[in-house]
Motif scaffolding. Structure first.
Motif, PDB file in Angstrom:
ATOM      1  N   PRO B 115     -42.984  -7.030 -29.156  1.00 24.20           N
ATOM      2  CA  PRO B 115     -43.954  -6.590 -28.165  1.00 24.20           C
ATOM      3  C   PRO B 115     -44.693  -5.375 -28.702  1.00 24.20           C
ATOM      4  CG  PRO B 115     -41.841  -7.007 -27.115  1.00 24.20           C
ATOM      5  CD  PRO B 115     -41.676  -7.299 -28.589  1.00 24.20           C
ATOM      6  N   ARG B 148     -50.165  -7.937 -27.581  1.00 22.47           N
ATOM      7  CA  ARG B 148     -49.566  -9.209 -28.009  1.00 22.47           C
ATOM      8  C   ARG B 148     -50.503 -10.357 -27.704  1.00 22.47           C
ATOM      9  NH1 ARG B 148     -45.826  -7.499 -25.133  1.00 22.47           N
ATOM     10  NH2 ARG B 148     -45.486  -9.189 -23.655  1.00 22.47           N
ATOM     11  N   ARG B 459     -52.579  -1.286 -16.581  1.00 21.08           N
ATOM     12  CA  ARG B 459     -51.140  -1.598 -16.538  1.00 21.08           C
ATOM     13  C   ARG B 459     -50.853  -2.857 -17.365  1.00 21.08           C
ATOM     14  NH1 ARG B 459     -52.079   2.337 -14.177  1.00 21.08           N
ATOM     15  NH2 ARG B 459     -51.880   3.028 -16.353  1.00 21.08           N
ATOM     16  N   VAL B 460     -51.743  -3.865 -17.242  1.00 20.92           N
ATOM     17  CA  VAL B 460     -51.535  -5.120 -17.972  1.00 20.92           C
ATOM     18  C   VAL B 460     -51.624  -4.861 -19.481  1.00 20.92           C
ATOM     19  CG1 VAL B 460     -52.440  -7.445 -18.355  1.00 20.92           C
ATOM     20  CG2 VAL B 460     -52.394  -6.504 -16.047  1.00 20.92           C
ATOM     21  N   ARG B 463     -48.637  -3.578 -20.937  1.00 19.62           N
ATOM     22  CA  ARG B 463     -47.640  -4.640 -21.165  1.00 19.62           C
ATOM     23  C   ARG B 463     -48.056  -5.555 -22.301  1.00 19.62           C
ATOM     24  NH1 ARG B 463     -44.032  -5.816 -17.473  1.00 19.62           N
ATOM     25  NH2 ARG B 463     -43.753  -4.363 -15.739  1.00 19.62           N
ATOM     26  N   VAL B 465     -51.158  -7.004 -22.910  1.00 15.38           N
ATOM     27  CA  VAL B 465     -52.084  -8.098 -22.623  1.00 15.38           C
ATOM     28  C   VAL B 465     -53.475  -7.527 -22.302  1.00 15.38           C
ATOM     29  CG1 VAL B 465     -52.563 -10.090 -21.139  1.00 15.38           C
ATOM     30  CG2 VAL B 465     -50.200  -9.498 -21.729  1.00 15.38           C
ATOM     31  N   GLU B 496     -47.576 -16.472 -21.328  1.00 14.65           N
ATOM     32  CA  GLU B 496     -46.973 -15.146 -21.490  1.00 14.65           C
ATOM     33  C   GLU B 496     -47.874 -14.078 -20.865  1.00 14.65           C
ATOM     34  OE1 GLU B 496     -46.281 -14.058 -25.521  1.00 14.65           O
ATOM     35  OE2 GLU B 496     -45.437 -12.091 -24.997  1.00 14.65           O
ATOM     36  N   GLY B 497     -49.170 -14.192 -21.127  1.00 15.26           N
ATOM     37  CA  GLY B 497     -50.109 -13.190 -20.621  1.00 15.26           C
ATOM     38  C   GLY B 497     -50.149 -13.168 -19.104  1.00 15.26           C
ATOM     39  N   GLU B 500     -47.129 -11.462 -17.687  1.00 15.21           N
ATOM     40  CA  GLU B 500     -47.215  -9.996 -17.686  1.00 15.21           C
ATOM     41  C   GLU B 500     -48.122  -9.515 -16.558  1.00 15.21           C
ATOM     42  OE1 GLU B 500     -45.347  -8.135 -19.179  1.00 15.21           O
ATOM     43  OE2 GLU B 500     -44.548  -9.289 -20.863  1.00 15.21           O
ATOM     44  N   ARG B 503     -46.118  -9.506 -13.454  1.00 13.45           N
ATOM     45  CA  ARG B 503     -45.179  -8.376 -13.409  1.00 13.45           C
ATOM     46  C   ARG B 503     -45.923  -7.065 -13.149  1.00 13.45           C
ATOM     47  NH1 ARG B 503     -42.460 -11.999 -16.483  1.00 13.45           N
ATOM     48  NH2 ARG B 503     -43.550 -11.707 -18.466  1.00 13.45           N
ATOM     49  N   ALA B 504     -47.120  -6.924 -13.753  1.00 10.60           N
ATOM     50  CA  ALA B 504     -47.897  -5.700 -13.531  1.00 10.60           C
ATOM     51  C   ALA B 504     -48.273  -5.579 -12.047  1.00 10.60           C
ATOM     52  CB  ALA B 504     -49.147  -5.702 -14.399  1.00 10.60           C
TER      53      ALA B 504
END
Lengths: 508, 508
Positions: B115, B148, B459-460, B463, B465, B496-497, B500, B503-504
């Protein structure tokens, strides 16, 4: 060797059409109707090159067709293979054919057949074309005008473009390029090219610059526009130019809304004292090889220029347009190498490889760098990436230096041919700036001292020869003259062009 | 076949290093330390692709190295060759490797390993990067930020760039190019490309234009600048833009000293009634696929727009940026095809092939044509010629249509993957404009209706993205959202993106 000669001689014996017909045309020369008996003694290669040019122009050797193998043609004509090779080499230098290795020698361009028709009267007539105050389109109009011989300045020998090396480098680039680099990139240019340019300038121009200082542009014209706009935003109102000096450059600066006051050039280069009196804060100069005079800025003037720049904070825009092309003198160090804080340096591959590549570079002084990067981003988001990476390889592999060495030899031969033709056919012409570059400047004196050079250029164009009248490159009155490019033309074309110039002068 | 399998299986039996050492690494897979026993049942290709990515990122498969032949690796792992081919295909889609025909499959880019570290706090922190009023450099800053998964919009699948076809076309171009075409050229572009573009627009966009109307430019950004400067010289003070609408386009127009008053976009496209009330004389529109909403301009609005243009002499700058990319709907005819006198049409290959090519085209209305040609001449004297001629061949040979068909399939798969991931992981996100293009616009409602989308994007990004906050593309307040590009990413990366992003949102 002897044996194969014997074979060939046997194969080509007599004019047996039925035998000839067994062979595809491109492998033999029957269709050329060559009769060696017509060849002048001692001029075999010349004669053969002329016949081949005619065959290309009348379509017997169409675009894309292959010339007979030198071995075959030499045998058929019963001449040494060297004669044929020499004739083919002339066509290569004309740009009419190119060698394709095992595919043979292929026709890639058709020479104009007869003397070109006089430029159409009406619009643009030759006189209209060479009107006293030329506009932005003038160079395109002149390019479009029909002519047998183009002696306009500013282009290197384009037939020498390293096509095979370019393709090899492009293959390597495409093989290794990460996909992500095909996206939007750095507007300053590809990092690999900026690094290669920094190394090139260190090796060839004695300039120490970091890749971060290098800005890749579409050529000197774009560099001028980016700088002009940055200066205009900074409140500059003028960029002084050399007198005489490049018309194209002046037109370009003018469109950026900067005035272009002229500063006279003498045998030591630009008159720094006049520059000082003008009170301008920026000047465009060609110190290594002044356009069009070919004068090199003298040591004394360089020191005076430095004093001016340091005293006034003046900015020098150094157009190093053909500094690599020198024949009879040592290299001239770039102003940038001694005055990095005051000099905006620009160069390009237009005179090294080809103008059509549209790649150049700028080293801006710190105070202009950010503004010029912003201007480049705004202009086009940056140069195309593939040609940048190909060029970087040619620079790093030494291919570009090889190209430069080869060009120097070819250009020097052509320079000598033009100087000789002028001495013989136009003895009244005074030749300037022959030690370097891609062109000569000639001024006309004595009986021709009162010639109107724009009208002369028009007469010469009507005879099928393109030149630049010197007054195009002046803002102030001065002796008449012409600017004559030799680098892109063969000695044969050059002699023909100068011959027409002589006849135009007599016929005026 | 069976025999060779037997051989291979024998060769790779056990971990006999001395045997392994006889073979160059690239021909076998011992160095990959692959243990098929670790593979999850049913996920063989996924497992293998992951292991290969790791081997590339930790240097066991360095840049330029060749993957084991599928036959060899399949035999060594005792899996079907299809499993290996599928795994290799995923790496091709990532852009990590490319097929080189007989040279095999070669590593061309390294995936980020772990990451990415959170974007460095300080300058530019993720929050600074997504500041409310972004500047010209913002896209470069975002590109430079470590991540990532890059879900920023505007780029096609770059791993699909037809490298082999490009090189073949370049070889053909270099084989036939007359030397003279390497000189200074027509600032409007190479005649061959202008003709190819005219045919392309007729075939693909229903536009009837002669090659003389086509102006080749460095991309839509340059087209905007040339038009903006021409309009400014004509006394125009503003070019209306869509709201929401592209930030990049707005920043570009603003630098040409034209104001950019916003005209709202609803589900039928731009509000022509508001445009009329504004009283502006020029507007930049994306009628076929509005950016960022993806709305198609309705028939009624098209008619209203025509009435506006005809009544006021208004000028529409039609940015047809991704009209070729449609999945679930019929093509939308270009405004230019019905309104040639009022529409300045522009398109490019940035979304068809690659932005790094920097090639686009403009069809200016008669009243702007000369001014834009003059502006292009001034800007850079014209585009580089070699990429123009290569592109002309790809257009005329049908290669570009093949590329487009292939892209549609790949992009559609990726679009579906993003829509599915959003539905599953971010059910509160409302998806807009999924029927066409290279990106989705999502707006956040319900519990997330009060999110600050620039802070969300920050925030993203922390993480790993990259996205665009919708408010970047607004001049007026509106519901929060993100603009998410899918075309350049694999379904794996996309999932995956979006994970995230979910989650953000939870962690806000």
């Amino acid at each position: 060797m002897h044996r194969s000669n014997g074979d060939a001689a046997h194969r080509s014996k007599g004019a047996d059409r039925s035998k000839g017909a067994d062979r595809p045309h491109s492998s033999g020369s029957d269709f050329l109707q060559l009769d060696i008996a017509q060849a002048p003694p001692g001029g075999l290669a010349d004669w053969l090159a002329r016949r081949l040019r005619r065959a290309i122009s009348d379509g017997r050797l169409p675009l894309g067709s292959t010339l007979p193998a030198t071995r075959v043609l030499a045998a058929e004509l019963r001449v040494s293979r060297g004669v044929v090779t020499e004739a083919y080499q002339r066509l290569v230098e004309d740009g009419h054919v190119v060698g394709r290795g095992r595919r043979g020698t292929v026709v890639v361009s058709v020479p104009p057949t007869a003397p070109a028709p006089p430029a159409p009267l009406g619009d643009p007539s030759a006189d209209a074309l060479f009107a006293p105050s030329p506009t932005d389109e003038v160079f395109e109009t002149l390019r479009a005008a029909p002519a047998r011989v183009d002696l306009t300045p500013g282009v290197p020998d384009l037939a020498a473009f390293p096509r095979a090396a370019w393709l090899r480098a492009e293959r390597a680039v495409l093989a290794e390029l990460p996909a992500a680099e095909l996206g939007y990139g750095d507007p300053r240019g590809a990092p690999a090219l900026r690094a290669a340019i920094a190394r090139w300038l260190a090796r060839n121009r004695g300039i120490a610059a970091s890749p971060d200082e290098v800005l890749v542009v579409n050529g000197t014209a774009q560099a001028l526009v980016l700088a002009g706009e940055a200066l205009h935003r900074d409140g500059y109102g003028a960029m002084a130019v050399e007198e005489p000096g490049s018309l194209g450059v002046r037109l370009h600066i003018a469109r950026t809304r900067l005035a272009t006051p002229p500063v006279p050039v003498d045998e030591e280069g630009v008159r720094v004292d006049v520059l000082r009196e003008l009170g301008v804060r920026a000047a465009l100069l060609t110190p290594a090889h002044q356009f069009p005079t070919g004068v090199v800025l003298s040591g004394e003037r360089r020191r005076a220029l430095m004093r001016w720049a340091e005293a006034t904070g003046g900015l020098v825009f150094e157009d190093d347009y053909d500094a690599e092309h020198r024949y009879d003198r040592p290299p001239v160090p770039a102003l940038r190498s001694v005055l990095p804080e005051q000099v905006c340096y620009t160069g390009s591959v237009s005179k090294l490889l080809a103008p059509a590549l549209r790649v150049g570079w700028v080293l801006a002084p710190p105070r202009l760098h950010a503004a010029m990067v912003a201007a480049k981003r705004h202009a086009d988001l940056g140069n195309p990436v593939l040609p940048q990476l190909v060029l970087a390889r040619l620079m790093d592999s030494g291919e570009l230096e090889r190209q430069l060495r080869q060009l120097r030899l070819r250009h020097r031969r052509r320079r000598d041919a033009m100087v000789a033709a002028l001495r013989e056919l136009v003895p009244e012409a005074v030749v300037h700036g022959a030690a370097a570059g891609l062109h000569l400047m000639v001024t006309l004196e004595g009986p021709y001292g009162d010639v109107d050079d724009t009208r002369l250029a028009a007469r010469v164009l009507e005879r099928g020869v393109k030149t630049h009248p010197l007054s195009w490159h002046r803002q102030r009155p001065g002796p008449p003259g012409l600017v004559l490019g030799y680098a892109a033309r063969t000695p044969t074309d050059i002699a023909e062009g100068i011959g027409e110039l002589a006849r135009a002068l007599d016929g005026r």
